[in-house]
Enzyme design. Structure first.
Site, short mmCIF file in Angstrom:
data_model
loop_
_atom_site.label_atom_id
_atom_site.label_comp_id
_atom_site.label_asym_id
_atom_site.label_seq_id
_atom_site.Cartn_x
_atom_site.Cartn_y
_atom_site.Cartn_z
N ARG A 20 -5.98 -6.66 19.27
CA ARG A 20 -5.68 -6.21 20.64
C ARG A 20 -6.94 -5.86 21.43
O ARG A 20 -6.93 -5.76 22.64
CB ARG A 20 -4.80 -4.97 20.57
CG ARG A 20 -3.36 -5.30 20.83
CD ARG A 20 -2.54 -4.07 20.86
NE ARG A 20 -2.88 -3.21 19.71
CZ ARG A 20 -2.08 -2.27 19.25
NH1 ARG A 20 -0.93 -2.05 19.82
NH2 ARG A 20 -2.42 -1.53 18.20
N LYS A 49 3.60 -8.40 2.40
CA LYS A 49 4.66 -7.48 2.00
C LYS A 49 4.40 -6.10 2.63
O LYS A 49 3.25 -5.85 2.96
CB LYS A 49 4.72 -7.39 0.48
CG LYS A 49 3.37 -6.97 -0.16
CD LYS A 49 3.50 -6.05 -1.29
CE LYS A 49 3.75 -4.63 -0.92
NZ LYS A 49 2.55 -3.80 -0.71
N HIS A 94 0.19 -10.14 -3.79
CA HIS A 94 -1.13 -10.46 -4.36
C HIS A 94 -1.18 -10.24 -5.88
O HIS A 94 -2.07 -10.75 -6.54
CB HIS A 94 -2.25 -9.72 -3.61
CG HIS A 94 -2.40 -8.28 -3.97
ND1 HIS A 94 -1.62 -7.31 -3.43
CD2 HIS A 94 -3.25 -7.65 -4.81
CE1 HIS A 94 -1.97 -6.13 -3.92
NE2 HIS A 94 -2.98 -6.30 -4.76
N LYS A 135 -3.35 -12.31 -9.38
CA LYS A 135 -4.31 -11.67 -10.29
C LYS A 135 -4.52 -12.55 -11.53
O LYS A 135 -3.55 -13.07 -12.09
CB LYS A 135 -3.81 -10.29 -10.71
CG LYS A 135 -3.89 -9.27 -9.56
CD LYS A 135 -3.63 -7.87 -10.06
CE LYS A 135 -3.56 -6.89 -8.90
NZ LYS A 135 -4.86 -6.41 -8.44
N GLU A 192 -2.52 4.20 -9.90
CA GLU A 192 -3.71 4.22 -9.04
C GLU A 192 -4.28 5.63 -9.02
O GLU A 192 -3.53 6.61 -9.08
CB GLU A 192 -3.33 3.83 -7.62
CG GLU A 192 -2.80 2.43 -7.48
CD GLU A 192 -2.53 2.10 -6.02
OE1 GLU A 192 -3.46 1.67 -5.34
OE2 GLU A 192 -1.39 2.29 -5.58
N ASP A 237 6.71 -0.03 -1.48
CA ASP A 237 5.32 -0.51 -1.47
C ASP A 237 4.95 -1.24 -2.76
O ASP A 237 4.19 -2.20 -2.74
CB ASP A 237 4.39 0.71 -1.27
CG ASP A 237 2.95 0.31 -0.99
OD1 ASP A 237 2.73 -0.68 -0.28
OD2 ASP A 237 2.03 1.01 -1.48
N HIS A 283 5.52 -5.89 -6.28
CA HIS A 283 4.57 -6.09 -7.38
C HIS A 283 5.21 -5.87 -8.75
O HIS A 283 5.10 -6.71 -9.65
CB HIS A 283 3.38 -5.13 -7.26
CG HIS A 283 2.62 -5.26 -5.97
ND1 HIS A 283 2.47 -6.45 -5.31
CD2 HIS A 283 1.96 -4.34 -5.22
CE1 HIS A 283 1.76 -6.25 -4.21
NE2 HIS A 283 1.44 -4.98 -4.13
N LYS A 327 0.57 6.88 -7.02
CA LYS A 327 -0.77 7.14 -6.50
C LYS A 327 -1.26 8.48 -7.05
O LYS A 327 -0.46 9.31 -7.45
CB LYS A 327 -0.74 7.18 -4.97
CG LYS A 327 -0.37 5.81 -4.38
CD LYS A 327 -0.91 5.64 -2.99
CE LYS A 327 -0.54 4.28 -2.41
NZ LYS A 327 -1.39 3.19 -2.86
C1 BG6 Z 1 -0.73 -2.92 -2.03
C2 BG6 Z 1 -0.13 -1.60 -1.68
O1 BG6 Z 1 0.24 -3.94 -1.94
O2 BG6 Z 1 -1.23 -2.88 -3.36
C3 BG6 Z 1 -1.14 -0.49 -1.84
O3 BG6 Z 1 0.33 -1.64 -0.33
C4 BG6 Z 1 -1.75 -0.52 -3.21
O4 BG6 Z 1 -0.55 0.78 -1.59
C5 BG6 Z 1 -2.25 -1.91 -3.55
O5 BG6 Z 1 -2.83 0.40 -3.23
C6 BG6 Z 1 -2.68 -1.99 -4.99
O6 BG6 Z 1 -3.32 -3.22 -5.20
P1 BG6 Z 1 -4.42 -3.38 -6.35
O7 BG6 Z 1 -4.70 -4.84 -6.36
O8 BG6 Z 1 -5.57 -2.55 -5.94
O9 BG6 Z 1 -3.75 -2.89 -7.59
#
Ligand code: BG6
Length: 484
Positions: free
Chosen positions: A43, A142, A172, A176, A210, A229, A234, A334
């Site tokens: 933007r 996502k 993603h 991996k 995490e 999330d 995932h 987290k």
């Molecule tokens: C993302 C989440 O999809 O994946 C984040 O939105 C998360 O909250 C992240 O921290 C974790 O990815 P990775 O590859 O660091 O494990």
């Protein structure tokens, strides 16, 4: 092959942290097809040069080994342009179409890395501006929606504008290297297949832990939470990779058909299982690597009375011949005790013990996703030479460290997935029916929480989450892998 990659959300967190660094890595590795152009959309009123300068600054936050030298950056920057857009304005899409016509690239990738609330409008406007031609691919980040209904609504709009084969729903975790290796382990080797079933496996644990908190994403996280999330996407994709039947070939639909079957076989929730098999938590102040950190409710953009979960642990089963009765435990959160993503396959103990120390002991296969990427096979062996202890067995492990074996310069998740989009390979992307099924399964949990005034259980930052998570797994007579 020439390509144009248009990055909506080009000044956003994901673009700076993951996407631009991944594109640079592909450029550095020489795998990014030549004749490419990357157009950041945002933007702000920025010239191409100002955008490149911003990007240059952001590269300072990237790991040193992945940071470009001045010379590399200067070459990479030649691919980068910026287009200012208000995503609600049709005229801005018409202007984008004119920019794209300048080159008529063979492939056009529209990467929508914006807030999910904008997905529908972006798709509709792309369609209205004729930006959905057969050589166009759309990538959606996502979470796609916030529940089943919103996911369906987005997919309906997307599929009106683009054919399913043009849609790349990204998760993603599927990119991996450890997940690629999980497919290789299961479907490239005959060794584990006979054991990969209820007769030999006692339970499977999927942990995505995490250390980080919500960082600057408090406002986003407030409306998302750990279930949407991490679990809906995932964790369930990892569960599919571990539990699916061997696909008939390695084509995208063969793989996705098998993943879909797993999702459809997940045991439906009941009032009882929702009450005892799903634990939600929220981090309180604590300490991470010796430093004090605030609780979730003190984070920027977070409601001080928030009920958003930052931790989920749950138990499920897969109702089919291979897995009936085997508990699958999923846990993610987290501000936990470590950055640690792994899948642990716990095998059943031997049917009869002839060594004293063997009673109750069993083998396990650990698939490490991060921070280390590799495989461990936990066995029992006789290590001591003292005669009196001759029959004592001790735990040992066979360790395959993929970084040591194949080098640490392997292709990262986003790099791999971006190249797949440019090349049109859908194998590692999620089909709409898979995604819908995953939402269908998490929906009763969301409903249950909505009606549960108790809210998430607090846990101190730097721990493994609320104690109820250990109690849940202990009911089956097991414990989380780090507790064993
Ligand atoms: C993302 C989440 O999809 O994946 C984040 O939105 C998360 O909250 C992240 O921290 C974790 O990815 P990775 O590859 O660091 O494990």
């Amino acid at each position: 092959m020439s390509f144009d990659l248009v990055l909506f959300g080009g000044t956003g967190d994901l673009a700076w942290r993951k996407l631009m660094p991944a594109l640079f890595q592909a450029f550095r590795h020489g795998t990014l097809p030549e004749g490419g152009r990357i157009i950041g959309v945002g933007r702000d009123q920025l010239s191409h040069e100002q955008y490149r300068t911003l990007m240059h600054e952001r590269f300072n936050n990237v790991d040193l080994a992945k940071r470009p030298s001045e010379e590399e950056f200067a070459r990479f920057a030649q691919l980068i342009q910026f287009v200012r857009m208000d995503l609600s304005k049709p005229d801005d899409y018409v202007a984008l179409a004119a920019t794209l016509r300048e080159r008529n690239a063979n492939t056009v990738v529209m990467y929508v890395a914006t807030a999910p609330s904008l997905f529908t409008i972006v798709c509709e406007q792309l369609g209205a501006a004729g930006l959905n031609t057969a050589n166009t691919r759309i990538v959606l980040e996502k979470p796609l929606g916030h529940d089943l209904a919103s996911n369906r609504a987005i997919n309906k709009t997307v599929c009106k504008v683009f054919g399913e084969k043009q849609v790349f729903r990204i998760d993603h975790y599927l990119g991996k290297p450890a997940v690629q290796n999980l497919f290789a382990l299961r479907f490239g080797n005959a060794l584990f297949e006979p054991l990969w079933r209820r007769e030999h496996i006692a339970n499977i644990q999927i942990t995505i832990a995490e250390e980080l908190g919500v960082e600057t994403r408090g406002a986003f996280y407030e409306t998302t939470g750990a279930l949407r999330d991490m679990v809906q996407n995932h964790a369930l994709q990892l569960l599919c990779a571990i539990a699916m039947e061997p696909p008939i070939n390695a084509h995208a639909d063969a793989i996705r058909d098998e993943k879909l079957k797993v999702l459809r076989s997940l045991k439906p929730w009941t009032a009882e299982s929702l009450g005892q098999d799903v634990i939600r938590g929220q981090y309180a102040a604590g300490s991470i690597m010796g430093s004090a950190v605030p609780g979730y409710r003190e984070e920027l953009g977070v409601n001080p009375e928030s009920h958003t979960e930052t931790f989920v642990a749950l138990r499920t089963e897969i109702s089919n011949w291979r897995w009936a009765g085997v508990p699958f435990y999923i846990r993610t959160g987290k501000r936990l005790a470590g950055r640690d993503a792994r899948i642990v396959v716990n095998f059943r103990p031997t049917p009869h013990a002839i060594f004293n120390s063997q009673i109750g002991a069993s083998n396990s296969l650990v698939i490490n996703l991060q921070p280390k990427d590799g495989l461990e096979l936990h066995l029992l062996a006789q290590g001591t030479s003292h005669r009196r202890q001759q029959q004592a067995l001790s735990p040992v492990q066979l360790d395959l460290d993929f970084d040591k074996r194949f080098g640490s310069g392997r292709v990262g998740a986003y790099e791999r997935l971006l190249l797949d989009v440019i090349d049109g390979r859908l194998n590692l992307f999620v089909r709409s029916d898979e995604q819908e099924e995953a939402w269908r399964w998490v929906e009763p949990i969301l409903q249950h929480w909505k009606n549960d005034a108790q809210g998430p259980r607090p846990y101190a930052a730097g721990t493994w989450g609320p104690s109820a998570s250990s109690a849940m797994i202990a009911r089956d007579g097991y414990c989380w892998s780090e507790e064993s």
